[in-house]
Design a protein around this motif. Structure first.
Motif, PDB file in Angstrom:
ATOM      1  N   GLY A   1       8.342  -1.048   1.872  1.00  0.00           N
ATOM      2  CA  GLY A   1       7.139  -0.245   1.662  1.00  0.00           C
ATOM      3  C   GLY A   1       7.501   1.167   1.249  1.00  0.00           C
ATOM      4  O   GLY A   1       8.628   1.451   0.849  1.00  0.00           O
ATOM      5  N   ASP A   2       6.505   2.071   1.344  1.00  0.00           N
ATOM      6  CA  ASP A   2       6.719   3.485   1.030  1.00  0.00           C
ATOM      7  C   ASP A   2       7.197   3.657  -0.407  1.00  0.00           C
ATOM      8  O   ASP A   2       8.203   4.314  -0.674  1.00  0.00           O
ATOM      9  N   MET A   3       6.459   3.084  -1.353  1.00  0.00           N
ATOM     10  CA  MET A   3       6.869   3.142  -2.757  1.00  0.00           C
ATOM     11  C   MET A   3       6.748   4.556  -3.317  1.00  0.00           C
ATOM     12  O   MET A   3       5.796   5.276  -3.034  1.00  0.00           O
ATOM     13  N   HIS A   4       7.738   4.921  -4.129  1.00  0.00           N
ATOM     14  CA  HIS A   4       7.796   6.240  -4.760  1.00  0.00           C
ATOM     15  C   HIS A   4       7.886   6.086  -6.276  1.00  0.00           C
ATOM     16  O   HIS A   4       8.745   5.351  -6.769  1.00  0.00           O
ATOM     17  N   PHE A   5       7.042   6.809  -7.003  1.00  0.00           N
ATOM     18  CA  PHE A   5       7.187   6.845  -8.458  1.00  0.00           C
ATOM     19  C   PHE A   5       8.402   7.679  -8.844  1.00  0.00           C
ATOM     20  O   PHE A   5       9.118   7.365  -9.791  1.00  0.00           O
ATOM     21  N   SER A   6       8.632   8.756  -8.104  1.00  0.00           N
ATOM     22  CA  SER A   6       9.777   9.633  -8.346  1.00  0.00           C
ATOM     23  C   SER A   6      10.041  10.420  -7.074  1.00  0.00           C
ATOM     24  O   SER A   6       9.147  10.609  -6.248  1.00  0.00           O
ATOM     25  N   GLN A   7      11.286  10.890  -6.930  1.00  0.00           N
ATOM     26  CA  GLN A   7      11.644  11.693  -5.762  1.00  0.00           C
ATOM     27  C   GLN A   7      12.840  12.566  -6.100  1.00  0.00           C
ATOM     28  O   GLN A   7      13.735  12.153  -6.843  1.00  0.00           O
TER      29      GLN A   7
ATOM     30  N   VAL B   1       0.859  -1.181   0.000  1.00  0.00           N
ATOM     31  CA  VAL B   1       0.000   0.000   0.000  1.00  0.00           C
ATOM     32  C   VAL B   1       0.897   1.233   0.000  1.00  0.00           C
ATOM     33  O   VAL B   1       2.105   1.137   0.238  1.00  0.00           O
ATOM     34  N   ASP B   2       0.324   2.410  -0.275  1.00  0.00           N
ATOM     35  CA  ASP B   2       1.121   3.621  -0.114  1.00  0.00           C
ATOM     36  C   ASP B   2       1.384   3.846   1.369  1.00  0.00           C
ATOM     37  O   ASP B   2       0.778   3.204   2.232  1.00  0.00           O
ATOM     38  N   PHE B   3       2.305   4.752   1.683  1.00  0.00           N
ATOM     39  CA  PHE B   3       2.753   4.870   3.076  1.00  0.00           C
ATOM     40  C   PHE B   3       1.612   5.160   4.042  1.00  0.00           C
ATOM     41  O   PHE B   3       1.659   4.787   5.214  1.00  0.00           O
TER      42      PHE B   3
ATOM     43  N   VAL C   1       0.412   6.326  12.208  1.00  0.00           N
ATOM     44  CA  VAL C   1       0.249   5.052  11.507  1.00  0.00           C
ATOM     45  C   VAL C   1       1.308   4.812  10.435  1.00  0.00           C
ATOM     46  O   VAL C   1       1.410   3.701   9.900  1.00  0.00           O
ATOM     47  N   VAL C   2       2.087   5.818  10.084  1.00  0.00           N
ATOM     48  CA  VAL C   2       3.052   5.642   8.989  1.00  0.00           C
ATOM     49  C   VAL C   2       4.350   5.027   9.522  1.00  0.00           C
ATOM     50  O   VAL C   2       4.724   5.262  10.665  1.00  0.00           O
ATOM     51  N   HIS C   3       5.009   4.221   8.655  1.00  0.00           N
ATOM     52  CA  HIS C   3       4.650   3.786   7.308  1.00  0.00           C
ATOM     53  C   HIS C   3       4.113   2.353   7.376  1.00  0.00           C
ATOM     54  O   HIS C   3       4.652   1.541   8.128  1.00  0.00           O
ATOM     55  N   TYR C   4       3.132   2.025   6.541  1.00  0.00           N
ATOM     56  CA  TYR C   4       2.671   0.644   6.473  1.00  0.00           C
ATOM     57  C   TYR C   4       3.639  -0.172   5.611  1.00  0.00           C
ATOM     58  O   TYR C   4       3.897   0.174   4.462  1.00  0.00           O
ATOM     59  N   LEU C   5       4.156  -1.260   6.180  1.00  0.00           N
ATOM     60  CA  LEU C   5       5.154  -2.081   5.496  1.00  0.00           C
ATOM     61  C   LEU C   5       4.616  -3.478   5.220  1.00  0.00           C
ATOM     62  O   LEU C   5       3.836  -4.028   5.999  1.00  0.00           O
ATOM     63  N   SER C   6       5.074  -4.057   4.116  1.00  0.00           N
ATOM     64  CA  SER C   6       4.791  -5.456   3.794  1.00  0.00           C
ATOM     65  C   SER C   6       5.936  -6.319   4.312  1.00  0.00           C
ATOM     66  O   SER C   6       7.099  -6.009   4.104  1.00  0.00           O
TER      67      SER C   6
END
Length: 415
Positions: free
Chosen positions: A268-274, A50-52, A73-78
């Motif tokens: 987790g905490d996936m980023h498309f760009s940063q 999920v997103d963060f 609650v951040v960050h949700y991790l798998s």
């Protein structure tokens, strides 16, 4: 028939909340969070995330969700994911080599967001200049991102996980909690940088509020004890964690120290760009996503390859091998900052003050071309800009630079 392609080990349904997922997620670091899956070295496997915020931030064109977002609650991790080879599980003292084979947004959920947290809800790098919550929504077209909230900009994303790390041992967890408690209790009195950077709190200490510990049932005696020990996922630490390395994309490899049996790594905490620094704090293009990974266990690798930089053998840091994939740009605008704050006060070789000045200089310049300063701040946090410490020895000024590729702008020739 033999299976070809990655094995799905952690599935995600973005229509469900984090606590409703098939395999439980977690948002803390603790050695006793049980693994939810096991993988063998050499196999390619898929982890979805999920997103963060776990869906707490929506596509609505309003910043109300950012303003009142629950930071507990951040960050949700798998994960955690246990790693084994023919000799058994990874052991403390080993290195876990994690290769990123593929990654991207989850199909059907190809959008993301960049935001500024409100001053009363954590703030960010430039809270004293941008105290109000703001948000931009981004949409993805293949490798490109665009936003209706920052028109005239389109750029390729270098997608990466913001967080990837192994579970700490209890000894390491205690080290984290002791040093961060000391910072939170005494930092405002002792650290001059607190007068210049206004993110608060100085450290996020263990708390039961918002705590999710995977398979550990909330409200039980075990959960209560662990929740008051478990470290927040916000900073990067010796286990890797929230490193936010924007170039950690396809073909990259991370060498993580192993502190518990099985390694029990999470992501987790996936980023498309940063952009370098993720300066707005909620500052990459945050999204749900997937990683396809392959692991190797290097037996005894911590002692052989990682030199402790601290009082114990646990004071080590991961090594990152960056992959061959990245956007190519040939023309850049570069902005400089030095260790002098906005009041004119001189600081001694302070790279944070210097980088803050570089970012402010870039914001001021680009706002002359039809953008608000809030739009530029959001953009610099998520576009593929390059931050550098250009000088760190010429007292009294550290020199930091921020390089912005002009090709991301429609009006590049006018900048």
């Amino acid at each position: 028939m033999a299976q070809h392609g990655p094995r799905l080990v952690v599935p995600i349904d973005v229509t469900k909340k984090p606590r409703e997922q098939k395999l439980p997620l977690h948002n803390r670091w603790h050695p006793d969070i049980p693994p939810v899956a096991e993988v063998r070295v050499g196999e390619v496997f898929r982890v979805e995330m999920v997103d963060f915020s776990g869906g707490g931030i929506t596509q609505e064109y309003t910043a109300e969700d950012i303003k009142y977002s629950d930071q507990s609650v951040v960050h949700y991790l798998s994960g955690p994911i246990r790693v084994v080879d023919e000799d058994g599980p990874a052991q403390p003292g080993d290195l876990l080599a994690v290769e990123i084979c593929n990654l991207g947004p989850l199909p059907g959920d190809e959008w993301g967001f960049t935001a500024i947290f409100d001053r009363e809800n954590g703030g960010g790098f430039l809270t004293d200049h941008f105290p109000a919550a703001t948000k931009a929504i981004w949409y993805f077209e293949g490798i490109y991102a665009y936003s209706p909230h920052i028109p005239g900009v389109r750029f390729p994303g270098l997608t990466h996980p913001g967080i990837i790390g192994t579970a700490p041992s209890m000894e390491l967890l205690n080290i984290w909690n002791e040093r961060e408690k000391e910072l939170e209790e005494n930092g405002l009195k002792s650290l001059k940088l607190c007068e210049v950077l206004h993110s608060r709190p100085l450290a996020n200490l263990p708390s039961t509020k918002g705590c999710l510990l995977g398979k550990i049932q909330e409200g039980t005696r075990e959960w209560e004890k662990m929740a008051m020990e478990a470290a927040r996922t916000i900073p990067g630490r010796e286990n890797g964690g929230n490193c936010d390395i924007k170039n950690l994309s396809r073909g990259s490899k991370i060498y993580l120290p192993v502190f518990v049996e099985g390694a029990n790594f999470s992501t987790g905490d996936m980023h498309f760009s940063q952009g370098d620094g993720e300066v707005s704090f909620c500052g990459a293009i945050e999204m749900s996503g997937f990683l396809e990974l392959k692991c190797e266990i290097i037996r005894g690798g911590m002692e052989e390859y990682l030199t402790p930089m601290g009082p114990t053998r646990l004071h080590v840091n991961p090594i990152f091998e960056i992959g061959p994939v990245e956007p190519r740009f040939s023309e850049w605008l570069v902005f400089e900052g030095i260790s002098v704050d906005e009041s004119g006060r001189q600081h001694y070789l302070d790279a944070s003050v210097a980088y803050k000045r570089a970012v402010l200089n870039a914001i001021d310049y680009l706002s002359k071309f039809g953008y608000t300063k809030e739009q530029v701040y959001l953009l610099l946090s998520c576009c593929p800009c390059e931050g550098r410490i250009s000088g760190i020895v010429d007292a009294p000024n550290a020199v930091a630079t921020l390089a912005i590729p002009t090709a991301i702008f429609d009006q590049a020739s006018n900048l």
